[in-house]
Write a protein that holds these residues in place. Structure first.
Motif, PDB file in Angstrom:
ATOM      1  N   PHE A   1      47.515  20.005  20.515  1.00  0.00           N
ATOM      2  CA  PHE A   1      46.439  20.341  21.658  1.00  0.00           C
ATOM      3  C   PHE A   1      47.162  21.121  22.704  1.00  0.00           C
ATOM      4  O   PHE A   1      46.714  22.000  23.181  1.00  0.00           O
ATOM      5  CB  PHE A   1      45.946  18.654  22.266  1.00  0.00           C
ATOM      6  N   SER A   2      48.548  20.445  23.176  1.00  0.00           N
ATOM      7  CA  SER A   2      49.134  21.283  24.114  1.00  0.00           C
ATOM      8  C   SER A   2      49.326  22.840  23.942  1.00  0.00           C
ATOM      9  O   SER A   2      49.233  23.643  24.621  1.00  0.00           O
ATOM     10  CB  SER A   2      50.434  20.683  24.503  1.00  0.00           C
ATOM     11  N   ALA A   3      49.583  22.995  22.615  1.00  0.00           N
ATOM     12  CA  ALA A   3      49.842  24.506  22.044  1.00  0.00           C
ATOM     13  C   ALA A   3      48.728  25.084  22.355  1.00  0.00           C
ATOM     14  O   ALA A   3      48.598  26.368  22.835  1.00  0.00           O
ATOM     15  CB  ALA A   3      50.086  24.457  20.673  1.00  0.00           C
ATOM     16  N   TRP A   4      47.549  24.754  21.936  1.00  0.00           N
ATOM     17  CA  TRP A   4      45.963  25.309  22.169  1.00  0.00           C
ATOM     18  C   TRP A   4      45.819  25.570  23.756  1.00  0.00           C
ATOM     19  O   TRP A   4      45.147  26.565  24.069  1.00  0.00           O
ATOM     20  CB  TRP A   4      45.179  24.379  21.469  1.00  0.00           C
ATOM     21  N   ALA A   5      46.309  24.789  24.621  1.00  0.00           N
ATOM     22  CA  ALA A   5      46.072  24.870  25.907  1.00  0.00           C
ATOM     23  C   ALA A   5      46.737  25.966  26.767  1.00  0.00           C
ATOM     24  O   ALA A   5      46.393  26.242  27.729  1.00  0.00           O
ATOM     25  CB  ALA A   5      46.090  23.435  26.488  1.00  0.00           C
ATOM     26  N   HIS A   6      47.925  26.087  26.267  1.00  0.00           N
ATOM     27  CA  HIS A   6      48.837  27.198  26.821  1.00  0.00           C
ATOM     28  C   HIS A   6      48.036  28.676  26.794  1.00  0.00           C
ATOM     29  O   HIS A   6      47.154  28.957  25.791  1.00  0.00           O
ATOM     30  CB  HIS A   6      50.068  27.406  26.031  1.00  0.00           C
ATOM     31  N   ALA A   7      48.611  29.324  27.887  1.00  0.00           N
ATOM     32  CA  ALA A   7      47.901  30.770  27.839  1.00  0.00           C
ATOM     33  C   ALA A   7      48.541  31.516  26.989  1.00  0.00           C
ATOM     34  O   ALA A   7      49.619  32.167  27.423  1.00  0.00           O
ATOM     35  CB  ALA A   7      47.756  31.181  29.117  1.00  0.00           C
TER      36      ALA A   7
ATOM     37  N   VAL B   1      51.341  31.428  33.836  1.00  0.00           N
ATOM     38  CA  VAL B   1      50.897  30.090  34.190  1.00  0.00           C
ATOM     39  C   VAL B   1      49.743  29.728  34.080  1.00  0.00           C
ATOM     40  O   VAL B   1      48.716  30.284  34.554  1.00  0.00           O
ATOM     41  CB  VAL B   1      51.679  29.440  35.296  1.00  0.00           C
ATOM     42  N   SER B   2      49.232  29.075  32.875  1.00  0.00           N
ATOM     43  CA  SER B   2      47.942  28.478  32.687  1.00  0.00           C
ATOM     44  C   SER B   2      47.482  27.553  33.583  1.00  0.00           C
ATOM     45  O   SER B   2      48.076  27.056  34.490  1.00  0.00           O
ATOM     46  CB  SER B   2      47.678  28.124  31.218  1.00  0.00           C
ATOM     47  N   VAL B   3      46.135  27.253  33.689  1.00  0.00           N
ATOM     48  CA  VAL B   3      45.421  26.322  34.556  1.00  0.00           C
ATOM     49  C   VAL B   3      46.029  24.921  34.322  1.00  0.00           C
ATOM     50  O   VAL B   3      45.820  24.169  35.158  1.00  0.00           O
ATOM     51  CB  VAL B   3      43.776  26.573  34.520  1.00  0.00           C
ATOM     52  N   ASP B   4      46.497  24.733  33.225  1.00  0.00           N
ATOM     53  CA  ASP B   4      46.899  23.389  32.829  1.00  0.00           C
ATOM     54  C   ASP B   4      48.407  23.288  33.256  1.00  0.00           C
ATOM     55  O   ASP B   4      49.342  22.335  32.878  1.00  0.00           O
ATOM     56  CB  ASP B   4      46.929  22.991  31.431  1.00  0.00           C
ATOM     57  N   SER B   5      48.994  24.431  33.948  1.00  0.00           N
ATOM     58  CA  SER B   5      50.502  24.513  34.548  1.00  0.00           C
ATOM     59  C   SER B   5      51.618  24.695  33.632  1.00  0.00           C
ATOM     60  O   SER B   5      52.428  24.957  33.802  1.00  0.00           O
ATOM     61  CB  SER B   5      50.572  23.511  35.213  1.00  0.00           C
ATOM     62  N   HIS B   6      51.191  25.050  32.296  1.00  0.00           N
ATOM     63  CA  HIS B   6      52.178  25.399  31.319  1.00  0.00           C
ATOM     64  C   HIS B   6      52.540  26.876  31.480  1.00  0.00           C
ATOM     65  O   HIS B   6      51.666  27.796  31.726  1.00  0.00           O
ATOM     66  CB  HIS B   6      51.884  25.248  29.993  1.00  0.00           C
ATOM     67  N   ARG B   7      53.844  27.295  31.231  1.00  0.00           N
ATOM     68  CA  ARG B   7      54.246  28.651  31.533  1.00  0.00           C
ATOM     69  C   ARG B   7      54.745  29.198  29.988  1.00  0.00           C
ATOM     70  O   ARG B   7      55.031  28.769  29.049  1.00  0.00           O
ATOM     71  CB  ARG B   7      55.524  28.485  32.222  1.00  0.00           C
TER      72      ARG B   7
HETATM   73 CU   LIG Z   1      49.390  24.139  28.006  1.00  0.00          CU
END
Ligand SMILES: [Cu+2]
Length: 119
Positions: A19-25, A102-108
């Motif tokens: 899920f977190s990989a999917w959420a990154h920009a 930096v995506s909206v979920d704050s991941h870089r």
């Molecule tokens: Cu992310």
């Protein structure tokens, strides 16, 4: 019992990381395309990401082979897209696009690629 608990933990861990990989920009498409050779100098570089990007923490640099910026103006970031205008009439050569987001979920995330102008 212990095996079952382990299975559940592993399954949860896998789905959480998926899920977190999917959420990154991540970079989805670029114009000019990644690694492409194009006959006409582009007027801009446009990047499209899998997630919305935070304009204040994201950016794109476009440089010629000697490391000089060929951007003309500020990077525009809106939604899941970033774009930057280029100086007119780029000479033949290889150009590098370096981006960070930096995506909206704050991941870089970050990356770079080249394209070549060859009339
Ligand atoms: Cu992310």
């Amino acid at each position: 019992m212990r095996t079952m608990l382990l299975t559940i933990l592993v399954a949860f861990g896998l789905s959480a990381s998926a899920f977190s990989a999917w959420a990154h920009a991540e970079l989805v498409t670029a114009t000019p395309r990644v690694g492409s050779t194009i006959p006409v100098p582009p007027s801009e570089v446009r990047l499209s990401f899998s997630e919305g990007v935070e304009p204040h923490f994201s950016g794109v640099a476009v440089t010629s082979a000697d490391g000089r910026s060929v951007a003309a103006g500020r990077v525009q970031a809106q939604g899941s897209e970033m774009r930057v205008a280029l100086v007119r009439g780029l000479p033949a050569g290889t150009y590098r696009v370096t981006w960070h987001a930096v995506s909206v979920d704050s991941h870089r995330t970050q990356g770079s690629f080249t394209f070549e102008v060859r009339p």
